[in-house]
Design an enzyme around this catalytic site. Structure first.
Site, PDB file in Angstrom:
ATOM      1  N   ARG A 100      -2.531   2.806  -0.284  1.00  0.00           N
ATOM      2  CA  ARG A 100      -2.308   1.537   0.418  1.00  0.00           C
ATOM      3  C   ARG A 100      -3.651   0.785   0.601  1.00  0.00           C
ATOM      4  NH1 ARG A 100      -4.187  -1.368   4.521  1.00  0.00           N
ATOM      5  NH2 ARG A 100      -4.376   0.526   5.775  1.00  0.00           N
ATOM      6  N   ASP A 101      -4.531   1.340   1.401  1.00  0.00           N
ATOM      7  CA  ASP A 101      -5.800   0.659   1.691  1.00  0.00           C
ATOM      8  C   ASP A 101      -6.588   0.465   0.392  1.00  0.00           C
ATOM      9  OD1 ASP A 101      -7.675  -0.543   3.307  1.00  0.00           O
ATOM     10  OD2 ASP A 101      -8.057   1.198   4.563  1.00  0.00           O
TER      11      ASP A 101
ATOM     12  N   HIS B 275     -14.615   3.596   7.012  1.00  0.00           N
ATOM     13  CA  HIS B 275     -15.041   3.142   5.681  1.00  0.00           C
ATOM     14  C   HIS B 275     -16.500   3.550   5.499  1.00  0.00           C
ATOM     15  CE1 HIS B 275     -11.648   0.524   4.296  1.00  0.00           C
ATOM     16  NE2 HIS B 275     -11.275   0.811   5.529  1.00  0.00           N
TER      17      HIS B 275
ATOM     18  N   ASN C 132     -12.826   3.406   1.793  1.00  0.00           N
ATOM     19  CA  ASN C 132     -12.664   4.386   2.865  1.00  0.00           C
ATOM     20  C   ASN C 132     -13.559   5.574   2.570  1.00  0.00           C
ATOM     21  OD1 ASN C 132      -9.718   3.071   2.454  1.00  0.00           O
ATOM     22  ND2 ASN C 132     -10.006   3.698   4.572  1.00  0.00           N
TER      23      ASN C 132
ATOM     24  N   HIS D  16     -10.327   6.291  11.400  1.00  0.00           N
ATOM     25  CA  HIS D  16     -10.245   5.665  10.071  1.00  0.00           C
ATOM     26  C   HIS D  16     -11.593   5.005   9.769  1.00  0.00           C
ATOM     27  CE1 HIS D  16      -7.939   3.049   7.069  1.00  0.00           C
ATOM     28  NE2 HIS D  16      -9.013   2.319   7.253  1.00  0.00           N
TER      29      HIS D  16
ATOM     30  N   CYS E 260     -10.824  -3.724   3.171  1.00  0.00           N
ATOM     31  CA  CYS E 260      -9.986  -4.828   3.626  1.00  0.00           C
ATOM     32  C   CYS E 260     -10.339  -6.097   2.851  1.00  0.00           C
ATOM     33  CB  CYS E 260     -10.227  -5.053   5.115  1.00  0.00           C
ATOM     34  SG  CYS E 260      -9.369  -6.469   5.787  1.00  0.00           S
TER      35      CYS E 260
HETATM   36  N1  COA Z   1       7.912  -8.580   3.583  1.00  0.00           N
HETATM   37  C1  COA Z   1       8.188  -9.486   2.634  1.00  0.00           C
HETATM   38  N2  COA Z   1       7.927 -10.785   2.745  1.00  0.00           N
HETATM   39  C2  COA Z   1       7.392 -11.219   3.892  1.00  0.00           C
HETATM   40  C3  COA Z   1       7.083 -10.323   4.930  1.00  0.00           C
HETATM   41  C4  COA Z   1       7.359  -8.954   4.742  1.00  0.00           C
HETATM   42  N3  COA Z   1       7.074  -8.046   5.666  1.00  0.00           N
HETATM   43  N4  COA Z   1       6.565 -11.028   5.939  1.00  0.00           N
HETATM   44  C5  COA Z   1       6.519 -12.308   5.558  1.00  0.00           C
HETATM   45  N5  COA Z   1       7.031 -12.421   4.315  1.00  0.00           N
HETATM   46  C6  COA Z   1       7.136 -13.633   3.502  1.00  0.00           C
HETATM   47  C7  COA Z   1       7.977 -14.689   4.135  1.00  0.00           C
HETATM   48  O1  COA Z   1       9.331 -14.505   3.769  1.00  0.00           O
HETATM   49  C8  COA Z   1       7.403 -15.928   3.549  1.00  0.00           C
HETATM   50  O2  COA Z   1       7.866 -16.077   2.234  1.00  0.00           O
HETATM   51  P1  COA Z   1       8.143 -17.528   1.599  1.00  0.00           P
HETATM   52  O3  COA Z   1       6.783 -18.176   1.502  1.00  0.00           O
HETATM   53  O4  COA Z   1       8.727 -17.206   0.272  1.00  0.00           O
HETATM   54  O5  COA Z   1       9.056 -18.188   2.555  1.00  0.00           O
HETATM   55  C9  COA Z   1       5.928 -15.629   3.455  1.00  0.00           C
HETATM   56  O6  COA Z   1       5.853 -14.198   3.417  1.00  0.00           O
HETATM   57  C10 COA Z   1       5.126 -16.122   4.626  1.00  0.00           C
HETATM   58  O7  COA Z   1       5.723 -15.679   5.813  1.00  0.00           O
HETATM   59  P2  COA Z   1       5.273 -16.107   7.266  1.00  0.00           P
HETATM   60  O8  COA Z   1       6.217 -15.516   8.241  1.00  0.00           O
HETATM   61  O9  COA Z   1       5.042 -17.596   7.314  1.00  0.00           O
HETATM   62  O10 COA Z   1       3.931 -15.341   7.463  1.00  0.00           O
HETATM   63  P3  COA Z   1       2.434 -15.710   7.126  1.00  0.00           P
HETATM   64  O11 COA Z   1       2.242 -16.583   5.961  1.00  0.00           O
HETATM   65  O12 COA Z   1       1.820 -16.094   8.418  1.00  0.00           O
HETATM   66  O13 COA Z   1       1.946 -14.241   6.699  1.00  0.00           O
HETATM   67  C11 COA Z   1       1.842 -11.876   6.963  1.00  0.00           C
HETATM   68  C12 COA Z   1       1.861 -13.206   7.626  1.00  0.00           C
HETATM   69  C13 COA Z   1       1.059 -10.940   7.862  1.00  0.00           C
HETATM   70  C14 COA Z   1       3.259 -11.382   6.808  1.00  0.00           C
HETATM   71  C15 COA Z   1       1.201 -11.953   5.565  1.00  0.00           C
HETATM   72  O14 COA Z   1      -0.027 -12.655   5.639  1.00  0.00           O
HETATM   73  C16 COA Z   1       0.922 -10.599   4.995  1.00  0.00           C
HETATM   74  O15 COA Z   1       1.837  -9.864   4.609  1.00  0.00           O
HETATM   75  N6  COA Z   1      -0.361 -10.250   4.913  1.00  0.00           N
HETATM   76  C17 COA Z   1      -0.825  -8.958   4.465  1.00  0.00           C
HETATM   77  C18 COA Z   1      -1.779  -8.426   5.481  1.00  0.00           C
HETATM   78  C19 COA Z   1      -2.345  -7.128   5.009  1.00  0.00           C
HETATM   79  O16 COA Z   1      -1.655  -6.268   4.515  1.00  0.00           O
HETATM   80  N7  COA Z   1      -3.660  -6.992   5.154  1.00  0.00           N
HETATM   81  C20 COA Z   1      -4.332  -5.822   4.758  1.00  0.00           C
HETATM   82  C21 COA Z   1      -4.017  -4.666   5.631  1.00  0.00           C
HETATM   83  S1  COA Z   1      -4.864  -4.666   7.156  1.00  0.00           S
HETATM   84 ZN    ZN Z   2      -9.263   0.477   6.222  1.00  0.00          ZN
END
Ligand code: COA
Ligand code: ZN
Length: 326
Positions: A21-22, A216, A256, A214, A247
Site C-alpha cells: 500500500r504505502d 520512514h 518506509n 510507522h 507519501c
Molecule cells: N473510493 C472510490 N472513489 C472515491 C472514494 C473511495 N473511497 N472516495 C471518493 N471517491 C471518488 C468520488 O466518487 C469522486 O469521484 P468523481 O470525481 O468521479 O465524482 C472523487 O473520488 C472525489 O470525491 P470527493 O468526495 O469530492 O473527495 P475529494 O476529491 O475531496 O478526495 C479523497 C478525497 C481523500 C477521497 C481522495 O483525495 C483520495 O482518495 N485520496 C487518497 C489519499 C491517500 O491515499 N493518500 C495517501 C495515503 S496517506
Molecule cells: Zn508512511
C-alpha cells in the site's frame, strides 16, 4: 522503565508489511494485479503478522491501487495473518468491508497543513469523516486502526507537540472506539529520543490500545527509531519490503523502514519476529522487476551478514607470496 533493548531474549515483535500500500501507491508504474496478488501471498508466507494489502481510495487520486477489490478477493488468506486495508472515508470502508478486509486502517494527520494537503479536508472534517467510516466498520464487526500522520514532525509546520498527538489519540479511542493506533513518521522526521518519549507517553495513557510505530527511513534513522520504540515498550512496527514507499504529498519523502533489514537486525539481537528471512528476501529481490527501478534495501544488495563470499581466485597465490616473505 526501559526494556533491555539489547537483549531480545526471544521476545515476540510483530512486523506489519505496508509495501503493497504505502509502497506501491507512489510508483509511477502500475504493478499488474496478478503480480500484486503474488507479492501479498509471498509476504504472508514469509511470516508477516499483518499486511496492509491495498487502499480503497479514489482511483483518480491513487490509480496505482485501483484494483483493490480484485487483489483482496484473489489473495490466499493465510490463517493468523491480518489483511488490512487503508480507507479514507465511509465509501472506502463499504468497499473494504465488502471485500472482507480483516481490519480497516483510517488516516488523518496530526497537523492541519498536512491533513489539508494529503486528504483535502480540515482536521475537523477528517475527524467527522473518520467517525462515519468507523461506524461502517463497527456495523460490520470489523476492527479499526487509526494511522495518525506526522506525529513526529510535519514538513510544513515543523515539530508537533506531544499533547496534540495524544489528544487526537484520545478522541480515536474514546469517541470512535479505535482498536489500534499507528503513530506515523510520515516524512522521516522522528529521532530515537523523541520516539522513546512519545511511545512511553502513549503506553502510559492508552495501555489497552494496540500501538504500531510507522517509520520512514528518510534521514537514515529508521532502525534506530525502531530500537527506541522497543526500549519504550512498543512491539508492532510497520515496514515495507525493499524499503519502497513514501507519501505522495510529503516533499522528498522516501521509503518506509525496510522489512528485511529490520527483520534481519532484530533476529540477530534475539527477537522473535516470526519472519522467514529467506522467503522475505526472495520477495524483495523480485521487486525491481515489478516496479522498474532499484530499491533501497541494503539487505537485498549485501545479503545477510553470514552469507559468506568465496575467497578470491588467486587467494592461494596471495597466501603463498605472503608466507614466502616470512
Ligand atoms: N473510493 C472510490 N472513489 C472515491 C472514494 C473511495 N473511497 N472516495 C471518493 N471517491 C471518488 C468520488 O466518487 C469522486 O469521484 P468523481 O470525481 O468521479 O465524482 C472523487 O473520488 C472525489 O470525491 P470527493 O468526495 O469530492 O473527495 P475529494 O476529491 O475531496 O478526495 C479523497 C478525497 C481523500 C477521497 C481522495 O483525495 C483520495 O482518495 N485520496 C487518497 C489519499 C491517500 O491515499 N493518500 C495517501 C495515503 S496517506
Ligand atoms: Zn508512511
Amino acid at each position: 522503565m526501559t526494556n533491555d533493548v539489547w537483549n531480545g531474549g526471544g521476545r515476540r515483535l510483530h512486523l506489519q508489511e505496508v509495501g503493497t500500500r504505502d509502497g506501491l501507491q507512489v510508483e509511477a508504474q502500475f504493478v499488474p494485479t496478478e503480480d500484486k496478488i503474488a507479492l501479498v501471498n509471498a509476504l504472508a508466507d514469509a511470516g508477516l503478522a499483518k499486511i496492509e494489502v491495498t487502499s480503497f481510495v479514489s482511483p483518480k487520486a491513487i490509480p496505482q491501487l485501483r484494483d483493490a477489490e480484485i487483489v483482496l478477493r484473489e489473495i490466499h488468506r493465510r490463517p493468523g495473518v491480518v489483511y488490512s486495508a487503508l480507507v479514507p472515508n465511509a465509501r472506502g470502508a463499504e468497499r473494504a468491508v465488502e471485500s472482507k478486509a480483516d481490519e480497516l486502517n483510517l488516516v488523518m494527520s496530526a497537523t492541519a497543513s498536512h491533513n489539508l494537503t494529503n486528504l483535502r479536508m480540515t482536521q475537523a472534517q477528517s475527524f467527522a469523516a473518520l467517525k462515519d467510516t468507523a461506524a461502517v466498520a463497527r456495523e460490520a464487526g470489523v476492527p479499526i486502526n487509526v494511522s495518525l500522520s506526522c506525529c513526529f514532525g510535519c514538513p510544513m509546520e515543523g515539530d508537533v507537540a506531544e499533547d496534540v498527538v495524544l489528544d487526537w489519540c484520545a478522541r480515536y479511542v474514546q469517541e470512535m472506539g479505535s482498536d489500534g493506533i499507528s503513530l506515523c513518521d510520515t516524512t522521516g522526521m522522528a529521532y530515537p529520543t523523541q520516539v522513546e518519549r512519545l511511545t512511553r507517553a502513549f503506553r502510559r495513557r492508552f495501555p489497552h490500545t494496540q500501538l504500531t510505530l510507522h517509520f520512514h527511513n528518510t534521514r537514515g534513522m529508521g532502525l534506530a527509531n525502531v530500537l527506541a520504540g522497543i526500549a519504550a515498550g512498543a512491539d508492532r512496527f510497520d515496514a515495507s519490503v525493499g524499503g519502497i514507499g513514501g507519501c505522495p504529498y510529503a516533499p522528498g519523502a522516501t521509503g518506509n523502514v525496510c522489512t528485511e533489514e529490520i527483520a534481519h537486525a532484530l533476529a540477530l539481537m534475539g527477537y522473535d519476529t516470526g519472519v522467514d528471512l529467506e522467503r522475505l528476501l526472495a520477495a524483495g529481490r523480485r521487486l525491481p522487476g515489478l516496479i522498474g527501478h532499484d530499491i533501497p534495501s541494503q539487505l537485498v544488495k549485501a545479503g545477510r551478514r553470514l552469507d559468506l563470499h568465496p575467497r578470491p581466485a588467486d587467494f592461494e597465490a596471495i597466501k603463498a607470496r605472503a608466507e614466502a616473505r616470512g
